[in-house]
Scaffold this motif. Structure first.
Motif, PDB file in Angstrom:
ATOM      1  N   LEU A 174       0.833  -1.209   0.000  1.00 62.14           N
ATOM      2  CA  LEU A 174       0.000   0.000   0.000  1.00 62.14           C
ATOM      3  C   LEU A 174       0.863   1.253   0.000  1.00 62.14           C
ATOM      4  CD1 LEU A 174      -2.939  -0.761   2.433  1.00 62.14           C
ATOM      5  CD2 LEU A 174      -2.920  -0.761  -0.026  1.00 62.14           C
ATOM      6  N   GLY A 233       0.854   4.175  -2.818  1.00 63.45           N
ATOM      7  CA  GLY A 233       0.637   5.584  -2.503  1.00 63.45           C
ATOM      8  C   GLY A 233       1.777   6.458  -2.991  1.00 63.45           C
ATOM      9  N   MET A 289      -5.176  12.122  -1.941  1.00 65.08           N
ATOM     10  CA  MET A 289      -5.701  10.770  -1.712  1.00 65.08           C
ATOM     11  C   MET A 289      -4.565   9.760  -1.600  1.00 65.08           C
ATOM     12  SD  MET A 289      -9.003  10.417  -4.118  1.00 65.08           S
ATOM     13  CE  MET A 289      -9.962  11.852  -4.522  1.00 65.08           C
ATOM     14  N   SER A 290      -3.519   9.926  -2.412  1.00 66.89           N
ATOM     15  CA  SER A 290      -2.382   9.005  -2.324  1.00 66.89           C
ATOM     16  C   SER A 290      -1.675   9.139  -0.976  1.00 66.89           C
ATOM     17  CB  SER A 290      -1.410   9.270  -3.460  1.00 66.89           C
ATOM     18  OG  SER A 290      -2.077   9.218  -4.682  1.00 66.89           O
ATOM     19  N   GLU A 323      -3.192   9.890   1.733  1.00 64.37           N
ATOM     20  CA  GLU A 323      -4.050   9.156   2.665  1.00 64.37           C
ATOM     21  C   GLU A 323      -3.748   7.658   2.613  1.00 64.37           C
ATOM     22  OE1 GLU A 323      -6.373  10.257   4.773  1.00 64.37           O
ATOM     23  OE2 GLU A 323      -5.920  12.340   4.337  1.00 64.37           O
ATOM     24  N   ILE A 324      -3.507   7.127   1.396  1.00 58.29           N
ATOM     25  CA  ILE A 324      -3.154   5.703   1.289  1.00 58.29           C
ATOM     26  C   ILE A 324      -1.875   5.420   2.054  1.00 58.29           C
ATOM     27  CG2 ILE A 324      -2.487   3.878  -0.314  1.00 58.29           C
ATOM     28  CD1 ILE A 324      -4.213   5.087  -2.367  1.00 58.29           C
ATOM     29  N   LEU A 380      -0.607   7.089   4.598  1.00 58.39           N
ATOM     30  CA  LEU A 380      -0.863   7.170   6.046  1.00 58.39           C
ATOM     31  C   LEU A 380      -1.562   5.917   6.541  1.00 58.39           C
ATOM     32  CD1 LEU A 380      -1.957  10.853   6.597  1.00 58.39           C
ATOM     33  CD2 LEU A 380      -0.052   9.696   7.630  1.00 58.39           C
ATOM     34  N   ASN A 381      -2.482   5.381   5.706  1.00 58.39           N
ATOM     35  CA  ASN A 381      -3.166   4.153   6.102  1.00 58.39           C
ATOM     36  C   ASN A 381      -2.217   2.973   6.147  1.00 58.39           C
ATOM     37  OD1 ASN A 381      -6.086   4.096   6.657  1.00 58.39           O
ATOM     38  ND2 ASN A 381      -6.081   5.460   4.901  1.00 58.39           N
TER      39      ASN A 381
END
Lengths: 103, 173
Positions: free
Chosen positions: A16, A20, A35-36, A38-39, A41-42
Protein backbone atom coordinates in the motif's frame (compact mmCIF):
# COMPACT_ATOMS: atom_id res chain seq x y z
CA UNK A 1 -8.49 -22.10 10.88
CA UNK A 2 -5.26 -20.34 11.57
CA UNK A 3 -4.82 -16.70 12.45
CA UNK A 4 -3.43 -13.98 10.18
CA UNK A 5 0.23 -13.38 10.77
CA UNK A 6 1.51 -9.84 11.38
CA UNK A 7 4.27 -10.38 8.82
CA UNK A 8 1.72 -10.68 6.03
CA UNK A 9 0.01 -7.52 7.29
CA UNK A 10 3.40 -5.77 7.11
CA UNK A 11 3.77 -7.02 3.54
CA UNK A 12 0.38 -5.57 2.65
CA UNK A 13 1.39 -2.31 4.37
CA UNK A 14 4.51 -2.07 2.19
CA UNK A 15 2.46 -2.75 -0.96
CA UNK A 16 0.00 0.00 0.00
CA UNK A 17 2.82 2.41 0.83
CA UNK A 18 4.52 1.78 -2.54
CA UNK A 19 1.20 2.32 -4.33
CA UNK A 20 0.64 5.58 -2.50
CA UNK A 21 4.17 6.71 -3.35
CA UNK A 22 3.50 5.90 -7.01
CA UNK A 23 0.39 8.06 -6.88
CA UNK A 24 2.15 11.01 -5.25
CA UNK A 25 5.01 10.86 -7.77
CA UNK A 26 3.04 10.24 -10.96
CA UNK A 27 -0.15 12.26 -10.58
CA UNK A 28 -0.34 16.01 -11.16
CA UNK A 29 -3.83 16.51 -9.76
CA UNK A 30 -3.66 17.95 -6.24
CA UNK A 31 -6.77 16.08 -5.12
CA UNK A 32 -5.39 12.72 -6.27
CA UNK A 33 -2.06 13.51 -4.59
CA UNK A 34 -3.89 14.09 -1.29
CA UNK A 35 -5.70 10.77 -1.71
CA UNK A 36 -2.38 9.01 -2.32
CA UNK A 37 -1.01 10.57 0.86
CA UNK A 38 -4.05 9.16 2.66
CA UNK A 39 -3.15 5.70 1.29
CA UNK A 40 0.40 6.08 2.61
CA UNK A 41 -0.86 7.17 6.05
CA UNK A 42 -3.17 4.15 6.10
CA UNK A 43 -0.23 1.88 5.28
CA UNK A 44 1.67 3.33 8.24
CA UNK A 45 -1.39 2.79 10.46
CA UNK A 46 -1.63 -0.82 9.29
CA UNK A 47 2.04 -1.32 10.15
CA UNK A 48 1.39 0.02 13.66
CA UNK A 49 -1.62 -2.25 14.14
CA UNK A 50 0.35 -5.26 12.87
CA UNK A 51 3.20 -4.50 15.26
CA UNK A 52 0.71 -4.17 18.11
CA UNK A 53 -0.77 -7.56 17.18
CA UNK A 54 2.71 -9.06 16.96
CA UNK A 55 3.68 -7.95 20.49
CA UNK A 56 0.17 -8.30 22.03
CA UNK A 57 0.34 -4.64 23.06
CA UNK A 58 -2.20 -1.81 22.98
CA UNK A 59 0.41 0.78 22.03
CA UNK A 60 -0.15 0.03 18.34
CA UNK A 61 -3.74 1.24 18.55
CA UNK A 62 -2.64 4.31 20.53
CA UNK A 63 -0.31 5.21 17.67
CA UNK A 64 -3.17 4.47 15.25
CA UNK A 65 -5.18 7.17 17.01
CA UNK A 66 -2.27 9.59 16.56
CA UNK A 67 -2.17 8.81 12.83
CA UNK A 68 -5.93 9.27 12.64
CA UNK A 69 -5.78 12.79 14.10
CA UNK A 70 -2.77 13.59 11.89
CA UNK A 71 -4.68 12.47 8.79
CA UNK A 72 -7.74 14.49 9.78
CA UNK A 73 -5.68 17.67 10.27
CA UNK A 74 -3.75 17.07 7.05
CA UNK A 75 -6.91 16.51 5.01
CA UNK A 76 -8.54 19.65 6.44
CA UNK A 77 -5.57 21.90 5.69
CA UNK A 78 -4.85 20.36 2.27
CA UNK A 79 -8.45 20.59 1.13
CA UNK A 80 -8.66 24.19 2.36
CA UNK A 81 -5.59 25.01 0.26
CA UNK A 82 -7.17 23.31 -2.77
CA UNK A 83 -10.38 25.28 -2.33
CA UNK A 84 -8.37 28.47 -1.97
CA UNK A 85 -6.43 27.76 -5.18
CA UNK A 86 -9.69 27.08 -6.97
CA UNK A 87 -11.30 30.24 -5.62
CA UNK A 88 -8.29 32.27 -6.79
CA UNK A 89 -9.40 31.64 -10.35
CA UNK A 90 -7.19 28.72 -11.32
CA UNK A 91 -9.04 26.55 -13.80
CA UNK A 92 -7.05 23.37 -13.12
CA UNK A 93 -5.85 21.43 -10.11
CA UNK A 94 -2.31 21.21 -11.47
CA UNK A 95 0.20 21.02 -8.63
CA UNK A 96 2.82 22.82 -10.72
CA UNK A 97 0.93 26.11 -10.65
CA UNK A 98 0.72 26.38 -6.89
CA UNK A 99 3.37 29.11 -6.82
CA UNK A 100 0.71 31.69 -7.74
CA UNK A 101 -0.83 31.38 -4.29
CA UNK A 102 -0.55 34.54 -2.18
CA UNK A 103 -1.09 35.28 1.52
CA UNK B 1 -0.49 -18.86 6.96
CA UNK B 2 -3.53 -16.73 7.39
CA UNK B 3 -7.23 -17.24 7.20
CA UNK B 4 -9.54 -16.58 4.28
CA UNK B 5 -11.14 -13.21 5.24
CA UNK B 6 -7.71 -11.69 5.79
CA UNK B 7 -6.53 -12.76 2.33
CA UNK B 8 -9.74 -11.52 0.71
CA UNK B 9 -9.54 -8.15 2.44
CA UNK B 10 -5.87 -7.84 1.51
CA UNK B 11 -6.58 -8.53 -2.18
CA UNK B 12 -9.44 -6.02 -2.18
CA UNK B 13 -7.25 -3.42 -0.46
CA UNK B 14 -4.34 -3.81 -2.89
CA UNK B 15 -6.60 -3.70 -5.97
CA UNK B 16 -8.52 -0.69 -4.62
CA UNK B 17 -5.25 1.17 -3.92
CA UNK B 18 -4.07 0.61 -7.50
CA UNK B 19 -7.47 1.74 -8.82
CA UNK B 20 -7.32 4.92 -6.70
CA UNK B 21 -3.94 5.82 -8.13
CA UNK B 22 -4.90 5.23 -11.77
CA UNK B 23 -8.39 6.81 -12.03
CA UNK B 24 -8.88 9.95 -14.12
CA UNK B 25 -12.11 11.12 -12.46
CA UNK B 26 -11.62 12.18 -8.81
CA UNK B 27 -15.03 10.88 -7.68
CA UNK B 28 -14.22 7.37 -8.94
CA UNK B 29 -10.89 7.46 -7.11
CA UNK B 30 -12.74 8.61 -3.99
CA UNK B 31 -15.15 5.68 -4.13
CA UNK B 32 -12.28 3.22 -4.52
CA UNK B 33 -10.58 4.92 -1.57
CA UNK B 34 -13.69 4.26 0.54
CA UNK B 35 -13.53 0.59 -0.52
CA UNK B 36 -9.85 0.53 0.51
CA UNK B 37 -10.64 2.01 3.92
CA UNK B 38 -13.48 -0.44 4.58
CA UNK B 39 -11.31 -3.42 3.67
CA UNK B 40 -8.55 -2.04 5.92
CA UNK B 41 -11.13 -1.93 8.72
CA UNK B 42 -11.78 -5.63 8.08
CA UNK B 43 -8.05 -6.32 8.24
CA UNK B 44 -7.80 -4.47 11.56
CA UNK B 45 -10.65 -6.60 12.89
CA UNK B 46 -8.87 -9.75 11.71
CA UNK B 47 -5.66 -8.59 13.40
CA UNK B 48 -7.46 -8.30 16.74
CA UNK B 49 -7.99 -4.54 16.90
CA UNK B 50 -11.78 -3.97 16.89
CA UNK B 51 -11.51 -0.44 18.29
CA UNK B 52 -9.21 0.62 15.46
CA UNK B 53 -11.54 -1.02 12.93
CA UNK B 54 -14.54 0.92 14.21
CA UNK B 55 -12.57 4.19 14.23
CA UNK B 56 -11.37 3.49 10.69
CA UNK B 57 -14.97 3.20 9.51
CA UNK B 58 -16.40 6.08 11.54
CA UNK B 59 -13.66 8.68 11.20
CA UNK B 60 -11.80 7.76 8.01
CA UNK B 61 -14.54 6.34 5.79
CA UNK B 62 -17.11 8.61 7.41
CA UNK B 63 -15.74 12.03 8.27
CA UNK B 64 -12.59 12.43 6.18
CA UNK B 65 -14.14 10.96 3.04
CA UNK B 66 -17.19 13.22 3.42
CA UNK B 67 -14.75 16.13 3.53
CA UNK B 68 -13.22 14.92 0.25
CA UNK B 69 -16.64 14.45 -1.37
CA UNK B 70 -17.63 17.94 -0.27
CA UNK B 71 -14.52 19.47 -1.85
CA UNK B 72 -15.04 17.51 -5.09
CA UNK B 73 -18.61 18.85 -5.20
CA UNK B 74 -17.45 22.42 -4.65
CA UNK B 75 -14.76 22.17 -7.33
CA UNK B 76 -17.41 21.24 -9.91
CA UNK B 77 -15.06 19.34 -12.24
CA UNK B 78 -16.30 18.66 -15.75
CA UNK B 79 -15.44 16.96 -18.99
CA UNK B 80 -12.51 19.28 -19.78
CA UNK B 81 -10.84 18.39 -16.47
CA UNK B 82 -11.23 14.70 -17.22
CA UNK B 83 -9.68 15.11 -20.67
CA UNK B 84 -6.80 17.12 -19.23
CA UNK B 85 -6.31 14.43 -16.60
CA UNK B 86 -6.15 11.74 -19.31
CA UNK B 87 -3.58 13.89 -21.13
CA UNK B 88 -1.49 14.13 -17.95
CA UNK B 89 -1.67 10.37 -17.43
CA UNK B 90 0.21 9.48 -20.63
CA UNK B 91 1.97 6.10 -20.32
CA UNK B 92 5.47 7.59 -20.39
CA UNK B 93 4.83 9.50 -17.18
CA UNK B 94 4.40 6.32 -15.15
CA UNK B 95 7.82 4.78 -15.90
CA UNK B 96 10.02 6.70 -13.47
CA UNK B 97 7.64 6.66 -10.48
CA UNK B 98 6.85 2.96 -11.09
CA UNK B 99 10.57 2.09 -11.03
CA UNK B 100 11.05 4.06 -7.81
CA UNK B 101 8.02 2.46 -6.14
CA UNK B 102 9.13 -1.04 -7.18
CA UNK B 103 12.58 -0.34 -5.73
CA UNK B 104 11.01 0.75 -2.45
CA UNK B 105 8.73 -2.29 -2.41
CA UNK B 106 11.66 -4.63 -3.08
CA UNK B 107 13.69 -3.04 -0.29
CA UNK B 108 10.77 -3.36 2.14
CA UNK B 109 10.18 -7.00 1.16
CA UNK B 110 13.86 -7.87 1.65
CA UNK B 111 13.74 -6.22 5.07
CA UNK B 112 10.59 -8.17 5.97
CA UNK B 113 12.20 -11.42 4.90
CA UNK B 114 15.11 -10.76 7.22
CA UNK B 115 12.70 -10.24 10.13
CA UNK B 116 12.90 -12.96 12.79
CA UNK B 117 9.71 -14.99 13.20
CA UNK B 118 7.44 -14.34 16.13
CA UNK B 119 9.03 -15.86 19.20
CA UNK B 120 5.98 -15.71 21.41
CA UNK B 121 2.77 -17.72 21.18
CA UNK B 122 1.34 -17.71 17.67
CA UNK B 123 -2.20 -16.81 18.71
CA UNK B 124 -3.64 -13.37 18.14
CA UNK B 125 -5.14 -11.74 21.20
CA UNK B 126 -7.97 -9.29 20.58
CA UNK B 127 -7.14 -5.98 22.28
CA UNK B 128 -10.40 -4.25 23.07
CA UNK B 129 -11.26 -0.60 23.64
CA UNK B 130 -10.79 -0.89 27.40
CA UNK B 131 -7.11 -1.79 27.17
CA UNK B 132 -6.55 0.95 24.58
CA UNK B 133 -8.33 3.53 26.76
CA UNK B 134 -6.35 2.59 29.86
CA UNK B 135 -3.14 2.86 27.85
CA UNK B 136 -4.24 6.13 26.25
CA UNK B 137 -5.14 7.92 29.47
CA UNK B 138 -2.36 6.32 31.50
CA UNK B 139 1.17 6.56 30.14
CA UNK B 140 0.19 8.17 26.85
CA UNK B 141 -1.90 11.09 28.10
CA UNK B 142 0.70 13.53 26.73
CA UNK B 143 0.11 12.23 23.22
CA UNK B 144 -3.64 12.88 23.67
CA UNK B 145 -2.75 16.48 24.45
CA UNK B 146 -0.48 16.59 21.41
CA UNK B 147 -3.30 15.26 19.22
CA UNK B 148 -5.62 17.95 20.54
CA UNK B 149 -2.97 20.60 19.81
CA UNK B 150 -2.59 19.20 16.30
CA UNK B 151 -6.33 19.24 15.65
CA UNK B 152 -6.62 22.79 17.01
CA UNK B 153 -3.74 23.91 14.77
CA UNK B 154 -5.41 22.24 11.78
CA UNK B 155 -8.70 23.94 12.61
CA UNK B 156 -7.12 27.39 12.96
CA UNK B 157 -5.06 27.09 9.78
CA UNK B 158 -7.98 25.73 7.74
CA UNK B 159 -10.08 28.66 8.95
CA UNK B 160 -7.28 31.10 8.13
CA UNK B 161 -6.70 29.67 4.65
CA UNK B 162 -10.38 29.40 3.85
CA UNK B 163 -11.44 32.86 5.04
CA UNK B 164 -13.15 35.13 2.57
CA UNK B 165 -10.61 37.79 1.62
CA UNK B 166 -12.94 39.59 -0.76
CA UNK B 167 -15.46 39.92 2.05
CA UNK B 168 -12.94 41.55 4.39
CA UNK B 169 -11.74 43.96 1.72
CA UNK B 170 -15.13 45.24 0.65
CA UNK B 171 -17.12 44.25 3.72
CA UNK B 172 -18.37 46.21 6.68
CA UNK B 173 -15.21 45.82 8.75
Amino acid sequence: MSTPSPTEALLLASILFATGLLGVLARRNLLLMLMSIEIMLNAAALAFIAAGARWHAAQGQVMFLMILSLAAAEAAVGLAIILRLHAAGRPTLDADTGNRLKG
Amino acid sequence: MSDLPFILFSLVAACAAIMVVTRAVPVHALLYLVVLLLSLAGIFQALGAPFAAMLEIIIYAGAVMVLFVFVVMMLNLGRTDRDRERHWMAPGIWIGPAILSCLLLAALCITLRALPPAAGPDTLVSIGPQAVGIMLYGPYVLSVELASFLLLAGLVSAFHIGRNIRGTVTGEA
